[in-house]
Design an enzyme around this catalytic site. Structure first.
Site, mmCIF file in Angstrom:
data_model
loop_
_atom_site.group_PDB
_atom_site.id
_atom_site.type_symbol
_atom_site.label_atom_id
_atom_site.label_comp_id
_atom_site.label_asym_id
_atom_site.label_seq_id
_atom_site.Cartn_x
_atom_site.Cartn_y
_atom_site.Cartn_z
ATOM 1 N N ARG A 69 35.640 47.814 40.765
ATOM 2 C CA ARG A 69 34.295 48.075 41.210
ATOM 3 C C ARG A 69 34.665 48.888 42.851
ATOM 4 O O ARG A 69 35.267 48.584 43.561
ATOM 5 C CB ARG A 69 32.952 47.469 40.931
ATOM 6 C CG ARG A 69 32.384 47.711 39.524
ATOM 7 C CD ARG A 69 32.482 48.923 38.760
ATOM 8 N NE ARG A 69 32.098 48.759 37.567
ATOM 9 C CZ ARG A 69 32.889 49.166 36.549
ATOM 10 N NH1 ARG A 69 34.214 49.029 37.006
ATOM 11 N NH2 ARG A 69 32.193 49.111 35.250
ATOM 12 N N GLU A 75 30.898 57.346 43.519
ATOM 13 C CA GLU A 75 31.797 58.445 42.949
ATOM 14 C C GLU A 75 30.760 59.055 42.227
ATOM 15 O O GLU A 75 29.219 59.054 41.746
ATOM 16 C CB GLU A 75 32.192 57.187 42.202
ATOM 17 C CG GLU A 75 33.060 56.178 42.058
ATOM 18 C CD GLU A 75 33.232 55.359 41.058
ATOM 19 O OE1 GLU A 75 33.010 54.958 40.343
ATOM 20 O OE2 GLU A 75 34.704 54.182 41.078
ATOM 21 N N HIS A 105 38.031 56.516 38.632
ATOM 22 C CA HIS A 105 38.170 55.653 37.539
ATOM 23 C C HIS A 105 38.010 56.095 35.926
ATOM 24 O O HIS A 105 37.277 56.408 35.419
ATOM 25 C CB HIS A 105 36.125 55.707 37.848
ATOM 26 C CG HIS A 105 35.718 54.584 37.774
ATOM 27 N ND1 HIS A 105 34.867 54.065 37.748
ATOM 28 C CD2 HIS A 105 35.662 53.854 36.880
ATOM 29 C CE1 HIS A 105 33.925 53.067 37.695
ATOM 30 N NE2 HIS A 105 35.053 52.629 36.727
#
Length: 321
Positions: free
Chosen positions: A239, A268, A287
């Site tokens: 993360r 993000e 991601h």
């Protein structure tokens, strides 16, 4: 007896929707963009189950969902859950671990290779017409992955899958740091447990695979980057908030480490003016750890099974509390 009502906030395969529909009355968001929060709050008024990914489950949201019994995340992470608020209202939270282990391991190793051999950077070089006969080999030099030392921080199932690729595919020496030592994994794969700082000092590639918790927030920062080799490459597939991103930018600018490969970021989608996006020695992906159709469908089915289990009076496969 009427079926429990569920709401799905993301596209799912036909088979997944049909499975849920056998047990529940299904409503879903049909568009590609995320459902606006105000519209979701209206939908939640009579909903028993919510299937989503990344949507923040807050006390305010729960106030709009008086009948809600389960929130089923289509992801491994569940830091979008306010667990205390959910427990207070007896709303079960579930996630989808293990389904995506091998797929994420593929991406992690792809990032190792891409950063070591400068694949993305040199792909642009060729496509921009910069490859000339007189270039020679010097501008294209990368570093070897085979027989190098990989340090994995966080030896869960994904870490184990990456370690197998490293050990058996590339003859790498694999060090790992984990909250609990794993003798059975050491014996099976041939990896070596290392203290945290020793791993940082000795690894050619430092791979971060820890979940995001209060203890792991900014686990890697200024001190940790200074401990790494100047030739080290840092890879993050966990993360974004597990890393002090400004410290990473500084370490790269000051050439304290050789490069980085990142699938996750502090914000993000990543801000367009983030300095990391301008650095040729940084490989970036949006991601995409579990982003293959097969794995995405399997995760959605697992999430559906978790949700249906709760709503039919059974124990879910993957409760997070």
């Amino acid at each position: 007896m009427s079926k429990p009502k569920v709401y799905i906030t993301l596209p799912v395969a036909k088979e997944v929707e049909e499975y849920i529909a056998k047990h529940c009355e299904v409503r879903k968001w049909e568009r590609k963009e995320a459902i606006p929060r105000d519209m979701l709050l209206k939908e939640l008024a009579d909903i028993d189950g919510l299937m989503t990914t990344g949507r923040r489950i807050t006390e305010n949201l729960l106030n709009h969902a008086p009948k809600l019994k389960v929130v089923s995340n289509v992801s491994v992470g569940y830091n979008n859950f306010d667990l205390e608020a959910m427990k207070k209202r007896n709303v079960i939270g579930t996630n989808t671990p293990h389904v995506l282990d091998e797929t994420v391991a593929d991406l992690a190793f792809g990032l190792i290779l891409a950063s070591a051999r400068r694949i993305a950077e040199l792909d642009r070089f060729v496509k921009e017409g910069k490859w000339e006969r007189e270039n020679g080999d010097d501008p294209f030099m990368g570093v070897d992955v085979h027989h190098a030392t990989l340090g994995i921080i966080g030896m869960g199932r994904i870490g184990e899958a990456i370690a197998r690729r490293a050990k058996f595919g590339f003859n790498m020496d694999v060090l790992y740091y984990n909250r609990n030592q794993k003798p059975e994994v050491e014996k099976e794969i041939g990896v070596t447990y290392s203290h945290f700082e020793d791993l940082l000092k000795e690894s050619d590639f430092v791979l971060l695979m820890t979940p995001l918790t209060p203890e792991t927030r900014h686990l890697i920062g200024e001190k940790e980057f200074k401990l790494m080799k100047k030739t080290a490459i840092f890879i993050n597939v966990s993360r974004g908030q597990t890393v002090d991103e400004q410290a990473l930018i500084t370490a790269l600018r000051n050439k304290e480490i050789h490069g980085a490969a990142l699938d996750v970021f502090d914000q993000e989608p990543v801000e367009k003016d983030n300095p990391l996006l301008q650095m040729p020695n940084v490989v970036t992906t949006p991601h995409i750890g579990s982003a293959t159709q097969k794995t995405s469908d399997a995760m959605a089915m697992r999430a559906a099974q978790n949700m249906v289990a709760v709503l039919t009076g059974q124990k879910p496969i993957d409760p997070v509390w």
